[in-house]
Design an enzyme around this catalytic site. Structure first.
Site, PDB file in Angstrom:
ATOM      1  N   CYS A 141       0.795  -1.388  -0.194  1.00 33.59           N
ATOM      2  CA  CYS A 141       0.131  -0.278   0.018  1.00 33.59           C
ATOM      3  C   CYS A 141       1.111   1.265   0.209  1.00 33.59           C
ATOM      4  CB  CYS A 141      -1.084   0.485   1.135  1.00 33.59           C
ATOM      5  SG  CYS A 141      -1.659   1.493   1.382  1.00 33.59           S
ATOM      6  N   CYS A 191       0.141   4.260   1.438  1.00 31.56           N
ATOM      7  CA  CYS A 191      -0.360   4.389   2.973  1.00 31.56           C
ATOM      8  C   CYS A 191       1.004   4.587   3.314  1.00 31.56           C
ATOM      9  CB  CYS A 191      -0.470   2.774   3.676  1.00 31.56           C
ATOM     10  SG  CYS A 191      -2.437   2.222   2.682  1.00 31.56           S
ATOM     11  N   ASP A 192       2.386   4.571   3.006  1.00 33.61           N
ATOM     12  CA  ASP A 192       2.789   3.479   3.541  1.00 33.61           C
ATOM     13  C   ASP A 192       4.850   5.086   2.894  1.00 33.61           C
ATOM     14  OD1 ASP A 192       2.434   1.664   5.350  1.00 33.61           O
ATOM     15  OD2 ASP A 192       3.513   0.447   4.107  1.00 33.61           O
TER      16      ASP A 192
END
Ligand code: NDP
Length: 495
Positions: free
Chosen positions: A171, A174-175
């Site tokens: 992801c 997200c990261d």
């Protein structure tokens, strides 16, 4: 044409009852009169909360069917892990989580209700169909829609699981902010891989796409798009055969050239996987027909599965198009199909209440009312809370860019509603309250932290090594465990 006009009228909320479905070829083997018990009966149960599930909920509800959505452990599904979406109907550009928030709100406004629970079994050997839940008594569904989507695939190489969450991710949205100035790699050459790479590019120093063949699978225009990024490069014939690290985090990948078998090493601190998806159908095995890859088989041009009155929509049955808008459309089709089915078994949408009013009022567990979760914006505010709070404080560290954080929040709020008398639940935006994040060394989100008497008594990473999010039951267990330990003086280290 006649049917379309009739459906449109119903969906527009203009009222009216529908008769039998003119296109029906088989009469369903069930009749409403067969029902002998009246607990937890749901006319239309939707399993899954992606675009297919929520759109079906909008239609199911507006067609006058009492509709429940079992949302699963990731409410909103994969779109909550996506950043900008430029191909959603009517939107030039919109964030994935915003699409899902709007769809859920639309379903709620249409009358749908939600269960924050996970289905562990669907029994189609009896009717009403039995939907077994992780945390609550079963539902008895007259019709069911399976819209559980698909899960990003794992590579299955040494080091992948070991460093999951410590350098290996699926992801980027997200990261990516955690890889500022770093060299990272993306495994895969499809559209998803390109998307991951472009999400990483604004943060990372370099992004290398590792494609195992001598060509990419991504569409030509998507590949063209890559040319606009100076720090993205593509390496062909590069198959990742191991993720390497120093026991704490990722330091590189081992590459194998499939043509020669020759191995080499590439230094990197982030490995992002984008190699396709698998349908989430494990719990439905044996209940309905699937193909060899686990995709649900549909009958003819409808969304119906091998079990009458059980429908499927979205990525769980669609390996070809795999677009959010297509999934949403198939959810609409499934709701219309379910509506016809319900009419055919004798559940006239106008007569639902008159027929057996008690049937549909008995869901024994509805969504726990959401707790008021206070937002703490600075160290000063947190210290004030330490001074004024005697018991436990449970904090959820999150950020707007983080998809799993958004997935966790409804569960956190729900548990706050349940246990709010015993502990104070707060949420902390790591971007807004960077001072708190620094002081408590928050390097990964979402993160749960428990405080007592101004001290950290527990840290808990709610996303496991295999990428799954803590369930509601596990979160309750975590908090209750802390409440039981409250008197213990030794801090517990959980992450
Ligand atoms: P795809 O199946 O299209 O691509 C998967 C990629 O991963 C391929 O390059 C494949 O390589 C590679 N791969 C698969 N297994 C491995 C492995 N074990 N090791 C290394 N590489 C591997 O999946 P996507 O998730 O990218 O896309 C799925 C669908 O969703 C597609 O139809 C796509 O068009 C669509 N999509 C559309 C988007 C948009 O329009 N905005 C965004 C994202 C996806 P190989 O070719 O060698 O098999």
């Amino acid at each position: 044409m006649i049917f379309m006009a009739m459906s449109a009228a119903l969906v527009a909320g203009l009222g009216g009852c529908i008769g039998p479905w003119f296109g029906a070829t088989e009469v369903p083997p069930y009749k409403v009169e067969q029902i002998t018990q009246n607990k937890n009966i749901v006319p239309f149960a939707i399993i899954g909360s992606g675009p297919a599930g929520y759109m079906a909920a909008v239609y199911g509800s507006r067609l006058g069917r009492k509709t429940w959505v079992v949302e699963g452990s990731k409410p909103g599904g994969l779109l909550t892990e996506t950043s900008t979406v430029e191909n959603w109907p009517g939107e030039v550009a919109i964030q994935g989580p915003d699409i899902m928030r709007k769809l859920r709100a639309q379903a709620e406004a249409s009358g749908a209700r939600f269960l924050q629970d996970t289905v562990i079994k669907l029994d189609t050997s009896k009717w009403p169909y039995i939907i077994e839940l992780e945390n609550a008594p079963p539902l008895y569904a007259l019709s069911v829609l399976i819209a559980t989507g698909a899960t990003p695939r794992r590579k299955g190489v040494p080091g992948e699981n070991e460093y999951w969450g410590s350098g290996v991710s699926s992801c980027a949205v997200c990261d990516a902010p955690f890889y500022k100035g770093d060299d990272v790699v993306v495994i895969g050459g499809g559209d998803s891989a390109v998307e991951e790479a472009t999400q990483l590019a604004p943060y990372a120093r370099s992004v290398t796409m590792l494609v195992r063949k001598d060509r990419m699978r991504a569409g030509q225009s998507t590949q063209e798009h890559l040319k606009g990024y100076r720090n993205i490069s593509v390496r062909y014939n590069a198959d990742v055969s191991a993720v390497l690290g120093d026991n704490a985090s990722v330091t590189g990948v081992e590459l194998t050239d499939p043509r020669t078998g020759k191995k080499s090493r590439l230094d990197t601190s982030g490995v992002f996987l984008a190699i396709g998806h698998d349908p989430n159908t494990e719990v439905f095995k044996g209940a309905i027909e699937m193909d060899n890859d686990g995709y649900i088989a549909l009958r003819g041009r409808s969304q119906e599965t091998s079990a009458p009155g059980v429908f499927a929509a979205g990525d769980v049955e669609d390996r070809v198009y795999r677009q959010a808008s297509v999934a949403a459309g198939s959810g609409v089709r499934a709701a219309l199909d379910a509506n016809r089915f319900l009419t055919e078994i004798g559940l006239d949408s106008c007569a639902t209440e008159k027929l057996k009013p008690s049937f549909f009022n008995g869901i024994t567990r509805s969504l726990t009312p959401k707790g008021e979760v206070k937002k703490v914006a600075s160290i000063a505010e947190l210290e004030e809370l330490f001074a004024s709070t005697k018991g436990l404080i449970i904090a959820d560290f999150f950020a707007d860019f983080c998809g799993p954080c958004k997935q966790l929040m409804p569960t956190f709020e729900s548990v706050a509603g349940e246990l709010g008398d015993s502990a104070l639940f707060v949420k902390i935006d790591v971007q807004q309250a960077a001072d708190i994040a620094d002081r408590y060394m928050v390097q990964r989100i979402p993160l749960l932290m428990a405080f007592e008497g101004g001290k950290v008594v527990a840290r808990y990473a709610p996303v496991s090594q295999n990428g799954s999010l803590i369930s509601r039951a596990e979160l309750v267990q975590f908090v209750q465990g802390l409440l039981n330990e409250q008197s213990a003086s030794e801090p517990a280290q959980r992450a």
